[in-house]
Write an enzyme that holds these catalytic residues in place. Structure first.
Site, PDB file in Angstrom:
ATOM      1  N   GLU A  48       0.848  -1.200   0.000  1.00  0.00           N
ATOM      2  CA  GLU A  48       0.000   0.000   0.000  1.00  0.00           C
ATOM      3  C   GLU A  48       0.882   1.249   0.000  1.00  0.00           C
ATOM      4  OE1 GLU A  48      -3.078  -0.254  -1.143  1.00  0.00           O
ATOM      5  OE2 GLU A  48      -3.617  -1.590   0.498  1.00  0.00           O
ATOM      6  N   HIS A  49       0.530   2.204  -0.839  1.00  0.00           N
ATOM      7  CA  HIS A  49       1.302   3.455  -0.988  1.00  0.00           C
ATOM      8  C   HIS A  49       2.723   3.182  -1.476  1.00  0.00           C
ATOM      9  CE1 HIS A  49      -1.696   6.286   0.614  1.00  0.00           C
ATOM     10  NE2 HIS A  49      -2.092   5.239   1.326  1.00  0.00           N
ATOM     11  N   THR A  50       2.900   2.076  -2.141  1.00  0.00           N
ATOM     12  CA  THR A  50       4.202   1.781  -2.742  1.00  0.00           C
ATOM     13  C   THR A  50       4.191   2.122  -4.227  1.00  0.00           C
ATOM     14  OG1 THR A  50       3.357  -0.463  -2.945  1.00  0.00           O
ATOM     15  CG2 THR A  50       4.960  -0.071  -1.189  1.00  0.00           C
ATOM     16  N   ASP A  51       3.003   2.188  -4.819  1.00  0.00           N
ATOM     17  CA  ASP A  51       2.963   2.315  -6.291  1.00  0.00           C
ATOM     18  C   ASP A  51       3.577   3.620  -6.791  1.00  0.00           C
ATOM     19  OD1 ASP A  51       0.721   3.823  -5.460  1.00  0.00           O
ATOM     20  OD2 ASP A  51      -0.640   2.958  -6.956  1.00  0.00           O
TER      21      ASP A  51
ATOM     22  N   ALA B 210     -15.164   2.588  -0.641  1.00  0.00           N
ATOM     23  CA  ALA B 210     -14.718   1.382   0.061  1.00  0.00           C
ATOM     24  C   ALA B 210     -13.238   1.104  -0.166  1.00  0.00           C
ATOM     25  CB  ALA B 210     -15.536   0.180  -0.380  1.00  0.00           C
ATOM     26  N   GLY B 211     -12.593   1.929  -0.997  1.00  0.00           N
ATOM     27  CA  GLY B 211     -11.183   1.680  -1.303  1.00  0.00           C
ATOM     28  C   GLY B 211     -11.034   0.528  -2.278  1.00  0.00           C
TER      29      GLY B 211
ATOM     30  N   SER C 185     -11.584   1.054  -5.613  1.00  0.00           N
ATOM     31  CA  SER C 185     -11.255   1.674  -6.894  1.00  0.00           C
ATOM     32  C   SER C 185     -12.395   1.746  -7.901  1.00  0.00           C
ATOM     33  CB  SER C 185     -10.071   0.962  -7.547  1.00  0.00           C
ATOM     34  OG  SER C 185      -8.963   1.117  -6.744  1.00  0.00           O
TER      35      SER C 185
ATOM     36  N   ASP D  82      -4.222   0.900  -9.232  1.00  0.00           N
ATOM     37  CA  ASP D  82      -5.657   0.675  -9.406  1.00  0.00           C
ATOM     38  C   ASP D  82      -6.011   0.473 -10.874  1.00  0.00           C
ATOM     39  OD1 ASP D  82      -5.490   1.314  -6.776  1.00  0.00           O
ATOM     40  OD2 ASP D  82      -6.580   3.202  -6.917  1.00  0.00           O
TER      41      ASP D  82
ATOM     42  N   TYR E  38      -3.506  12.249   0.923  1.00  0.00           N
ATOM     43  CA  TYR E  38      -2.857  11.349  -0.042  1.00  0.00           C
ATOM     44  C   TYR E  38      -1.762  12.098  -0.790  1.00  0.00           C
ATOM     45  CZ  TYR E  38      -2.259   7.943  -3.771  1.00  0.00           C
ATOM     46  OH  TYR E  38      -1.710   7.031  -4.636  1.00  0.00           O
TER      47      TYR E  38
HETATM   48  C1  GLA Z   1      -5.173   4.676  -3.877  1.00  0.00           C
HETATM   49  C2  GLA Z   1      -4.396   5.088  -5.128  1.00  0.00           C
HETATM   50  C3  GLA Z   1      -3.382   4.028  -5.530  1.00  0.00           C
HETATM   51  C4  GLA Z   1      -2.513   3.616  -4.359  1.00  0.00           C
HETATM   52  C5  GLA Z   1      -3.365   3.325  -3.132  1.00  0.00           C
HETATM   53  C6  GLA Z   1      -2.540   3.078  -1.907  1.00  0.00           C
HETATM   54  O1  GLA Z   1      -5.970   3.576  -4.158  1.00  0.00           O
HETATM   55  O2  GLA Z   1      -5.268   5.317  -6.192  1.00  0.00           O
HETATM   56  O3  GLA Z   1      -2.595   4.499  -6.602  1.00  0.00           O
HETATM   57  O4  GLA Z   1      -1.535   4.575  -4.082  1.00  0.00           O
HETATM   58  O5  GLA Z   1      -4.271   4.376  -2.839  1.00  0.00           O
HETATM   59  O6  GLA Z   1      -1.778   1.948  -2.056  1.00  0.00           O
END
Ligand code: GLA
Length: 382
Positions: free
Chosen positions: A35-38, A124-125, A127, A173, A223
């Site tokens: 998570e938050h690595t992309d 909901a996260g 995407s 995503d 973010y």
């Molecule tokens: C959101 C962003 C992604 C990613 C995640 C965290 O979904 O759209 O690009 O950074 O947060 O992993």
């Protein structure tokens, strides 16, 4: 469930426009870990799911494009010329964003009619925005024979998100939604934008998503702030991205940055490592190791990277108290949305009941529980 959604979208399209549309399905995604690595050029482990957006679309001969959002019952007409982001435009921005970014890419499209609807729970996260962008870029590419590759399409979707929705997201995503493989998760290298599909079989265990049904307001600015911190710290270390840094590199500049920034960069470096360990544990069928990595990931997201919230921490704490759950963590950008849990299949129902009750008691509102199937990426239905 999807069949029903397709039927409704198709019917609505025919009622509005009286022609046969092209039908596209574009899925949402989960993320196992990373998570938050992309946006740090790192690794992630997402998968497309069996919930998503159904889009019906066709060319039209008029001077405007018309889009109907079936779930919201909102109609939007726009001209393809002089597109600008709309303040508080919601879903509209994703669509005009895709059209505008296609123009900038040298692939302008003609006018079109469209109807879309989805079954990804909002906020909901999972995407829903990437699914929406991808459905349009994919549909338009097909309709207007733009000849774009899937990699080009996801970059267009990502730019729409950056410039029209204002979120400086990474590529995870859009990638997962476009390239998903049935029953598999994608070990994604966000620098090369290439992935290896891993068949997912957790034996006696399965994934459970628990939606906190909260979405805290600060999520977008927070973010973008996180992303800015990561870039600042990698500049100081003179590396291209945090993916290229080790903990020792970070230690060397510790005195030059705030403790908060240090903790955030440390989280990213550790999380990136965890994704690799996770892929190795999958190869060994070491389900317990997978669970541990999930808990570690949550700990980092919550205490170092500070993107969790009370409700998500609560859900993970309660998961820890139950022996049937091997691991759990918040999923996606954070500040609300879901936790992803690795749970013994036979205990799914009991845990569902138990956690729902406890959540309600503590927060006075319901959480929602889902199980998902790992599915194929964006594709044409008819
Ligand atoms: C959101 C962003 C992604 C990613 C995640 C965290 O979904 O759209 O690009 O950074 O947060 O992993």
């Amino acid at each position: 469930m999807r069949k029903q959604l397709v039927k409704e979208v198709e019917k609505s399209f025919k009622d509005h426009f009286e022609t046969e549309p092209l039908l596209v399905f574009s899925p949402g995604r989960i993320n196992l870990i990373g998570e938050h690595t992309d946006y740090n050029d790192g690794f992630a482990f997402p998968a497309a799911i069996n919930k998503g957006i159904v889009l019906a679309i066709s060319k039209n001969g008029s001077n405007n494009s018309t889009v109907y959002a079936l779930n919201k019952e909102e109609l939007y007409k726009f001209s393809n010329d002089n597109i600008r982001p709309i303040e508080d435009g919601g879903w509209r921005n994703y669509i005009i964003g895709v059209v505008a970014e296609l123009q900038l890419f040298g692939k302008p499209v003609g006018n079109f009619n469209a109807v879309f609807a989805g079954n990804i729970p909002g906020g909901a996260g999972m995407s829903s925005s990437a699914a929406l962008e991808n459905s349009f870029v994919f549909g338009l590419n097909e309709l207007f024979n733009l000849g774009l590759t899937k990699n080009e399409m996801i970059l267009i979707s990502q730019k729409a998100e950056h410039n029209y929705a204002g979120v400086k997201c990474g590529i995870m995503d859009q990638y997962a939604s476009m390239f998903g493989v049935k029953n598999s998760a994608l070990f994604l290298d966000c620098r090369t934008v290439e992935a290896e599909p891993y068949k997912i079989d957790f034996k006696n265990y399965k994934l459970m998503l628990i939606n906190s049904n909260v979405k805290h307001d600060l999520s977008e600015s927070a973010y973008n702030d996180r992303r800015a911190v990561c870039e600042k710290v990698s500049n100081l270390m003179q590396v291209k991205a945090l993916r290229d840094a080790s903990k020792e590199d970070l230690m060397r500049i510790k005195e030059d940055i705030t403790e908060e920034d240090y903790q955030k960069a440390l989280y990213v470096i550790n999380e990136n490592e965890r994704v690799k360990l996770f892929s190795e544990a999958i190869n060994r069928y070491d389900i317990e190791a997978l669970g541990d990595l999930l808990y570690q990931s949550h700990e980092g997201l919550s205490t170092n990277y500070k993107v969790s919230c009370e409700e998500l921490d609560f859900l993970v704490e309660k998961a820890k108290e139950n022996d049937a759950v091997l691991g759990a963590r918040m999923m996606g950008g954070g500040f609300g949305g879901c936790t992803i849990n690795l749970i013994l299949k036979s205990e799914f129902k009991d845990f569902k009941k138990d956690i729902s009750k406890k959540f309600k008691k503590s927060f006075g509102k319901e959480c929602s529980i889902y199980s998902v199937k790992l599915s194929q990426g964006t594709h044409i239905i008819n």
